[in-house]
Scaffold this active site. Structure first.
Site, mmCIF file in Angstrom:
data_model
loop_
_atom_site.group_PDB
_atom_site.id
_atom_site.type_symbol
_atom_site.label_atom_id
_atom_site.label_comp_id
_atom_site.label_asym_id
_atom_site.label_seq_id
_atom_site.Cartn_x
_atom_site.Cartn_y
_atom_site.Cartn_z
ATOM 1 N N ASN A 10 -22.845 20.935 10.106
ATOM 2 C CA ASN A 10 -22.691 19.580 10.429
ATOM 3 C C ASN A 10 -23.968 18.565 10.165
ATOM 4 O OD1 ASN A 10 -21.659 17.123 11.112
ATOM 5 N ND2 ASN A 10 -21.282 17.480 13.326
ATOM 6 N N LYS A 12 -24.633 15.602 10.328
ATOM 7 C CA LYS A 12 -24.391 14.218 10.958
ATOM 8 C C LYS A 12 -24.997 13.259 10.001
ATOM 9 C CE LYS A 12 -24.412 16.912 15.320
ATOM 10 N NZ LYS A 12 -24.932 16.884 16.767
ATOM 11 N N HIS A 95 -14.920 15.279 16.759
ATOM 12 C CA HIS A 95 -16.591 15.725 17.289
ATOM 13 C C HIS A 95 -16.745 14.600 18.557
ATOM 14 C CE1 HIS A 95 -20.877 16.315 17.298
ATOM 15 N NE2 HIS A 95 -20.755 17.253 16.796
ATOM 16 N N GLU A 97 -19.293 13.164 19.251
ATOM 17 C CA GLU A 97 -19.950 11.933 19.184
ATOM 18 C C GLU A 97 -19.124 10.836 18.636
ATOM 19 O OE1 GLU A 97 -24.037 14.473 17.874
ATOM 20 O OE2 GLU A 97 -22.818 13.750 16.285
ATOM 21 N N GLU A 167 -17.742 22.938 21.308
ATOM 22 C CA GLU A 167 -19.104 22.617 21.458
ATOM 23 C C GLU A 167 -19.280 22.046 22.785
ATOM 24 O OE1 GLU A 167 -20.876 21.636 17.345
ATOM 25 O OE2 GLU A 167 -19.576 19.840 18.040
ATOM 26 N N GLY A 173 -27.713 19.544 20.628
ATOM 27 C CA GLY A 173 -29.072 18.736 20.314
ATOM 28 C C GLY A 173 -30.109 18.766 21.570
ATOM 29 N N SER A 213 -26.693 23.935 19.699
ATOM 30 C CA SER A 213 -27.927 24.466 19.476
ATOM 31 C C SER A 213 -27.984 25.693 18.991
ATOM 32 C CB SER A 213 -28.621 24.218 20.803
ATOM 33 O OG SER A 213 -28.715 23.030 21.302
#
Length: 249
Positions: A10, A12, A95, A97, A167, A173, A213
């Site tokens: 991904n 991003k 996702h 985000e 996730e 991250g 991660s």
């Protein structure tokens, strides 16, 4: 039957079109593993040049998001038919985000899941809990809701083709990774949830990734778990190290 691993990057909001082509050319020889499905999920503006750049390789191209309508007055959105016409095979939906920054709900993601299947796209539906939710002990209640609403109205045949990416938000991250045991425990519970909604055969067929991660050091142990069928990889997907993750054995 053993499930085929799927390892997706991904990207991003990274990589201009020219940088994207350069990265693909760097990674192509490093990710040449025919035993797993390799997917690069790239920003919308990079899709066309990346589809061109991966031709003749084992790499599939995915989008990072899409809208649930096919056309119309939705400025800035991208439709499933646009993705298909551009050569996209996979699409990340829900996702964390997108959920957090752009207010996407489980219901929005369910509409997108239906639309993806209508157009022959394979959705990678994300789910995962925050640190607060994990500490309150509601991880599985929260994730079960995301999965159940996300898959609402989909047939067992569709569900078998879907990919779920677990996730934990607290591990994205941050450099923190869920322990292998934590990751396997939740992926197993997601599979059990699919079995409840559908049946054992569907639960056995669906592929569940771990994301958060993932790197070259953690991938072999994570991917060896009974219920983890690969990874959705963030930062490490933009580096040559992605080749080590894809060739984790």
């Amino acid at each position: 039957m053993a499930r085929r691993k799927i390892i997706a990057g991904n990207w991003k909001m990274n990589m201009t079109p020219s940088e994207a082509v350069e990265l693909v050319n760097t990674l192509k020889p490093l990710v040449a593993n025919e035993e797993v499905d390799v997917v690069f999920c790239v920003p919308a503006i990079d899709i066309v040049p990346v589809v061109e750049a991966v031709k003749g390789s084992n790499i599939h191209v995915g989008a990072e998001n899409m809208y649930f309508e096919e056309k119309g007055a939705y400025t800035g959105e991208i439709s499933p038919n646009m993705l298909v016409d551009a050569g996209v095979k996979y699409v990340i939906l829900g996702h964390s985000e997108r959920r957090e920054y752009f207010g996407e709900t489980n219901e929005d993601i369910n509409k997108k899941m239906h639309k993806a299947f209508e157009h022959g796209l394979t959705p990678i539906m994300c789910c995962g809990e925050s640190l607060e939710q994990r500490e309150q002990g509601v991880t599985m209640d929260f994730i079960r809701q995301q999965v159940k609403v996300g898959f609402l109205g989909l047939t067992a045949e569709q569900a078998k083709e879907a990919v779920i990416a677990y996730e934990p938000i607290w591990a994205i991250g941050t450099g923190k990774t869920a322990t292998t045991e934590q990751a396997q425990e939740v992926c197993k519970a997601i599979r059990e949830c699919i079995a409840e909604v559908y049946d054992e055969a569907t639960a056995e067929a669906i592929r569940i990734q771990y994301g958060g991660s993932v790197n070259a050091a953690t991938a072999p142990e994570l991917f060896a778990q009974a219920d983890i069928d690969g990874g959705l990889v963030g930062g490490a997907a933009l580096k040559p190290d992605f080749g080590k993750i894809v060739n984790y054995k």
